[in-house]
Design a protein around this motif. Structure first.
Motif, PDB file in Angstrom:
ATOM      1  N   ALA A  22       0.820  -1.213   0.000  1.00 35.59           N
ATOM      2  CA  ALA A  22       0.000   0.000   0.000  1.00 35.59           C
ATOM      3  C   ALA A  22       0.854   1.264   0.000  1.00 35.59           C
ATOM      4  N   ALA A  23       2.099   1.168   0.490  1.00 34.25           N
ATOM      5  CA  ALA A  23       2.969   2.348   0.543  1.00 34.25           C
ATOM      6  C   ALA A  23       3.763   2.533  -0.744  1.00 34.25           C
ATOM      7  N   ASP A  24       3.878   1.500  -1.554  1.00 35.37           N
ATOM      8  CA  ASP A  24       4.666   1.577  -2.784  1.00 35.37           C
ATOM      9  C   ASP A  24       4.186   0.467  -3.710  1.00 35.37           C
ATOM     10  N   THR A  25       3.264   0.821  -4.603  1.00 32.52           N
ATOM     11  CA  THR A  25       2.618  -0.223  -5.405  1.00 32.52           C
ATOM     12  C   THR A  25       3.553  -0.825  -6.463  1.00 32.52           C
ATOM     13  N   ASP A  26       4.774  -0.261  -6.623  1.00 34.26           N
ATOM     14  CA  ASP A  26       5.766  -0.959  -7.460  1.00 34.26           C
ATOM     15  C   ASP A  26       6.093  -2.328  -6.868  1.00 34.26           C
ATOM     16  N   LEU A  27       5.933  -2.427  -5.543  1.00 33.17           N
ATOM     17  CA  LEU A  27       6.191  -3.697  -4.867  1.00 33.17           C
ATOM     18  C   LEU A  27       4.899  -4.499  -4.886  1.00 33.17           C
ATOM     19  N   ARG A  28       4.832  -5.428  -5.845  1.00 33.56           N
ATOM     20  CA  ARG A  28       3.626  -6.229  -5.999  1.00 33.56           C
ATOM     21  C   ARG A  28       3.976  -7.705  -5.955  1.00 33.56           C
ATOM     22  N   TYR A  29       2.927  -8.514  -5.777  1.00 30.96           N
ATOM     23  CA  TYR A  29       3.101  -9.969  -5.709  1.00 30.96           C
ATOM     24  C   TYR A  29       3.928 -10.465  -6.893  1.00 30.96           C
ATOM     25  N   SER A  30       4.848 -11.362  -6.619  1.00 27.41           N
ATOM     26  CA  SER A  30       5.606 -12.045  -7.657  1.00 27.41           C
ATOM     27  C   SER A  30       5.399 -13.545  -7.505  1.00 27.41           C
ATOM     28  N   ALA A  31       4.687 -14.113  -8.470  1.00 33.25           N
ATOM     29  CA  ALA A  31       4.489 -15.567  -8.454  1.00 33.25           C
ATOM     30  C   ALA A  31       5.838 -16.269  -8.538  1.00 33.25           C
ATOM     31  N   GLN A  32       6.728 -15.752  -9.372  1.00 36.72           N
ATOM     32  CA  GLN A  32       8.006 -16.445  -9.594  1.00 36.72           C
ATOM     33  C   GLN A  32       8.879 -16.406  -8.345  1.00 36.72           C
ATOM     34  N   ASN A  33       8.930 -15.259  -7.643  1.00 37.17           N
ATOM     35  CA  ASN A  33       9.717 -15.229  -6.410  1.00 37.17           C
ATOM     36  C   ASN A  33       9.098 -16.104  -5.322  1.00 37.17           C
ATOM     37  N   THR A  34       7.770 -16.123  -5.297  1.00 34.19           N
ATOM     38  CA  THR A  34       7.061 -16.970  -4.319  1.00 34.19           C
ATOM     39  C   THR A  34       7.399 -18.439  -4.554  1.00 34.19           C
ATOM     40  N   VAL A  35       7.360 -18.838  -5.818  1.00 34.04           N
ATOM     41  CA  VAL A  35       7.637 -20.230  -6.183  1.00 34.04           C
ATOM     42  C   VAL A  35       9.111 -20.571  -5.971  1.00 34.04           C
ATOM     43  N   ALA A  36      10.007 -19.674  -6.393  1.00 28.87           N
ATOM     44  CA  ALA A  36      11.445 -19.961  -6.280  1.00 28.87           C
ATOM     45  C   ALA A  36      11.840 -20.096  -4.809  1.00 28.87           C
TER      46      ALA A  36
ATOM     47  N   GLY B 270      -1.079 -20.313 -13.382  1.00 28.65           N
ATOM     48  CA  GLY B 270      -2.069 -20.197 -14.460  1.00 28.65           C
ATOM     49  C   GLY B 270      -2.440 -18.776 -14.846  1.00 28.65           C
ATOM     50  N   GLY B 271      -2.176 -17.811 -13.984  1.00 24.85           N
ATOM     51  CA  GLY B 271      -2.497 -16.425 -14.312  1.00 24.85           C
ATOM     52  C   GLY B 271      -3.991 -16.179 -14.419  1.00 24.85           C
ATOM     53  N   ALA B 272      -4.329 -15.019 -14.942  1.00 22.49           N
ATOM     54  CA  ALA B 272      -5.726 -14.598 -15.047  1.00 22.49           C
ATOM     55  C   ALA B 272      -6.254 -14.871 -16.438  1.00 22.49           C
ATOM     56  N   CYS B 273      -7.554 -15.172 -16.518  1.00 22.53           N
ATOM     57  CA  CYS B 273      -8.144 -15.250 -17.855  1.00 22.53           C
ATOM     58  C   CYS B 273      -8.357 -13.850 -18.398  1.00 22.53           C
TER      59      CYS B 273
ATOM     60  N   THR C 170       0.251  -8.452 -13.230  1.00 15.63           N
ATOM     61  CA  THR C 170       1.302  -9.471 -13.307  1.00 15.63           C
ATOM     62  C   THR C 170       0.682 -10.823 -12.978  1.00 15.63           C
ATOM     63  N   GLY C 171       1.486 -11.863 -13.030  1.00 16.46           N
ATOM     64  CA  GLY C 171       0.973 -13.199 -12.739  1.00 16.46           C
ATOM     65  C   GLY C 171       0.390 -13.257 -11.335  1.00 16.46           C
ATOM     66  N   ASN C 172      -0.795 -13.819 -11.192  1.00 16.37           N
ATOM     67  CA  ASN C 172      -1.553 -13.752  -9.941  1.00 16.37           C
ATOM     68  C   ASN C 172      -1.709 -15.127  -9.305  1.00 16.37           C
ATOM     69  N   VAL C 173      -2.162 -15.109  -8.063  1.00 23.42           N
ATOM     70  CA  VAL C 173      -2.582 -16.338  -7.382  1.00 23.42           C
ATOM     71  C   VAL C 173      -3.982 -16.702  -7.880  1.00 23.42           C
ATOM     72  N   ASN C 174      -4.243 -17.989  -8.004  1.00 24.17           N
ATOM     73  CA  ASN C 174      -5.614 -18.464  -8.225  1.00 24.17           C
ATOM     74  C   ASN C 174      -6.003 -19.353  -7.052  1.00 24.17           C
ATOM     75  N   TRP C 175      -6.664 -18.725  -6.060  1.00 21.34           N
ATOM     76  CA  TRP C 175      -7.144 -19.510  -4.921  1.00 21.34           C
ATOM     77  C   TRP C 175      -8.187 -20.505  -5.397  1.00 21.34           C
ATOM     78  N   PHE C 176      -8.139 -21.695  -4.859  1.00 20.62           N
ATOM     79  CA  PHE C 176      -9.087 -22.784  -5.115  1.00 20.62           C
ATOM     80  C   PHE C 176      -9.008 -23.348  -6.538  1.00 20.62           C
ATOM     81  N   MET C 177      -7.974 -22.972  -7.306  1.00 17.65           N
ATOM     82  CA  MET C 177      -7.858 -23.484  -8.677  1.00 17.65           C
ATOM     83  C   MET C 177      -6.787 -24.574  -8.728  1.00 17.65           C
TER      84      MET C 177
END
Lengths: 213, 289
Positions: free
Chosen positions: A45-59, A95-98, A136-143
């Motif tokens: 919320a303080a710096d939206t350049d810092l957003r979720y990274s699927a690749q860093n989460t996975v790595a 899987g990202g977003a449709c 950017t690439g997102n989480v898909n909860w329940f998918m």
């Protein structure tokens, strides 16, 4: 609804939702009807350049699927949120977003007119000043997206059920962006998009006996 | 600044750079004396080794990117980029953008989801987030690539190697890609998830990732631009490379002019998804032409 509840919103089928989740608060997403994919992005919320990274989460986890204990990381590798409870057991990171555009590739140009998650992200993100460049690439909860040994991957029948929920703790002040997925061409929503519930609480409702919706 | 030993004179009388005229001569003598292997060649057709690229195709890009280095280029539709893992330890972190409209960029999620495959190989497309083919993989002699883990960050390199800054001995891919982005007037938020070439990862049925390393020295990958393409790449260790040392060797980049994939090429009809992605690109280019 307990005194600990900061907000509780039923997100209609096919609709977006967004909200501020303060550091230390918990966000729960409840799959009200079962097998409903919830596309999900986080921004600092303080710096939206810092957003979720699927690749860093996975790595960092060395694993593709999210469940209890998974840490959602930002583009600089720092923790944004930690999954503290999970009734489903497996959520998708790849899987990202449709989108209307990718639907033309996956199903043909007859699918162009259908609503899609990227439309929801753009619409809801604009309320926070977020635009095309911020997606950017997102989480898909329940998918459920398994990967076969030969690399074949795909969205298959879900593992979720009515009332199952996932809860995460915000590690700093976050903007959470949700698209309650409207996809009707694959089983991510059991071919029938349904409402979900987004609940922000001051404490972890799963561990404090808050119970399921 | 680095200088040759001869420039480090003990006294002003011995200095080769004490006056503007001497300094000019000193600077101008450097090119013909250079023996550096990791460098670019301009014009590209002065690149001395012509063994690999097809005869008669004029080179438009010739560069050997050192381990810990990066490169970027704008290419016309049809250009073919050949990447060679010269010594077997390169790892190219690749970001692609539609040149001139960089908000349309590589979408790793759509690339794997639309094509029903997480493992890149010959005949795969690299898709944009707008349902179009940005590039196609023409040739793959490696088979060790990764779409899951992306570019290592400064934070991660600090933990692994003690430093990740661009000026350190162990630069992080993301820091280098930020520089490439800045030179194209793009910001960190413009950097999409990337794909890694020449170092692979596989997933087991539970989603656990397993490092598969590289395919050895000399493996090549050819990437055909299907659209006007801004290419950025960093040559840095893969995030899951288990080795304690920052291990990465030179990456050779050659590119030559050719033509985009056409409807009578085998790739066009290879799958319905590929046909529609190439059609979407051709339709867009045709409407704007």
């Amino acid at each position: 609804m307990s005194a600990e509840t900061v907000s509780e919103t039923v997100v209609p089928a096919r609709a977006p939702w967004s909200g501020l989740v303060r550091a230390g608060q918990f966000l729960s997403i409840v799959d009200l009807g079962g097998n409903q994919a919830v596309d999900f992005l986080l921004y600092d919320a303080a710096d939206t350049d810092l957003r979720y990274s699927a690749q860093n989460t996975v790595a960092a986890a060395g694993a593709l699927f999210l469940t209890t204990g998974s840490v959602l990381r930002d583009v600089e590798h720092r923790p944004m949120a930690t999954v503290t409870a999970d009734d489903c057991g497996r959520h998708d990171t790849i899987g990202g977003a449709c989108s209307k555009e990718s639907n033309t590739l996956r199903y043909g140009h007859q699918a162009w007119g259908q609503h899609a998650c990227v439309e929801n992200f753009l619409h809801e993100g604009a309320r926070w000043g977020l635009g095309k460049r911020d997606l950017t690439g997102n989480v898909n909860w329940f998918m459920n997206v398994p990967v076969e040994d030969d690399g074949c991957l795909g969205i298959v029948d879900g593992l979720s059920a009515p009332g199952l929920q996932v809860t995460m703790r915000a590690e700093r002040d976050l903007i959470a962006l949700i698209s309650n997925c409207p996809q009707i061409n694959n089983p991510c929503n059991a071919f029938d998009p349904t409402p979900v519930k987004a609940v922000v609480t001051a404490a972890d409702r799963a561990t404090e006996g808050g119970g399921r919706a | 600044m680095t200088g040759s030993a001869s420039a480090q004179a003990d006294t002003p009388e011995d200095s080769a750079t004490a006056t503007t005229y001497a300094a000019r001569d000193h600077a101008r003598a450097q090119e013909s004396a250079a023996t550096v292997a990791d460098r670019s060649w301009v014009p590209a057709d002065t690149f001395p080794d012509t063994t690999d690229h097809p005869e008669g195709q004029r080179l438009v890009w010739a560069e050997t990117v050192a381990g810990g280095g990066y490169a970027h280029k704008v290419l016309a539709p049809g250009a073919v980029v050949e990447l060679t893992d010269l010594e077997g330890e390169s790892c190219a972190q690749l970001a692609l953008f539609w040149a001139g409209r960089p908000w349309e960029r590589l979408c790793v999620a759509d690339t794997v989801k639309v094509q029903w495959n997480a493992y890149l190989g010959a005949g795969a497309l690299l898709l944009s987030d707008q349902g179009r083919a940005l590039a196609s993989l023409d040739l793959d002699e490696s088979g060790r690539h990764d779409t899951f883990c992306g570019a290592a960050t400064a934070e991660q390199n600090r933990e692994r190697f003690g430093d990740g800054e661009p000026w350190s001995a162990t630069p992080a891919a993301r820091e280098l890609l930020k520089l490439a982005a800045a030179k194209n007037d793009l910001a960190p938020r413009d950097l999409p998830p990337t794909v890694s070439l020449f170092k692979g990862v596989k997933a087991d049925p539970d989603g656990r990732l397993r490092w598969t390393g590289g395919a050895g020295a000399g493996a090549r990958v050819r990437i055909r631009a299907e659209a006007p393409l801004l290419v950025m790449l960093a040559n840095t260790p893969h995030p899951l490379d288990p080795r304690e040392d920052y291990t990465v060797s030179s990456l050779r980049v050659l590119a030559w002019k050719d033509r985009p994939t056409a409807p009578d090429d085998p790739l066009w009809e290879s799958t319905p998804e590929i046909r529609r992605a190439l059609s979407n690109t051709a339709e867009f280019l045709g409407a704007a032409a």
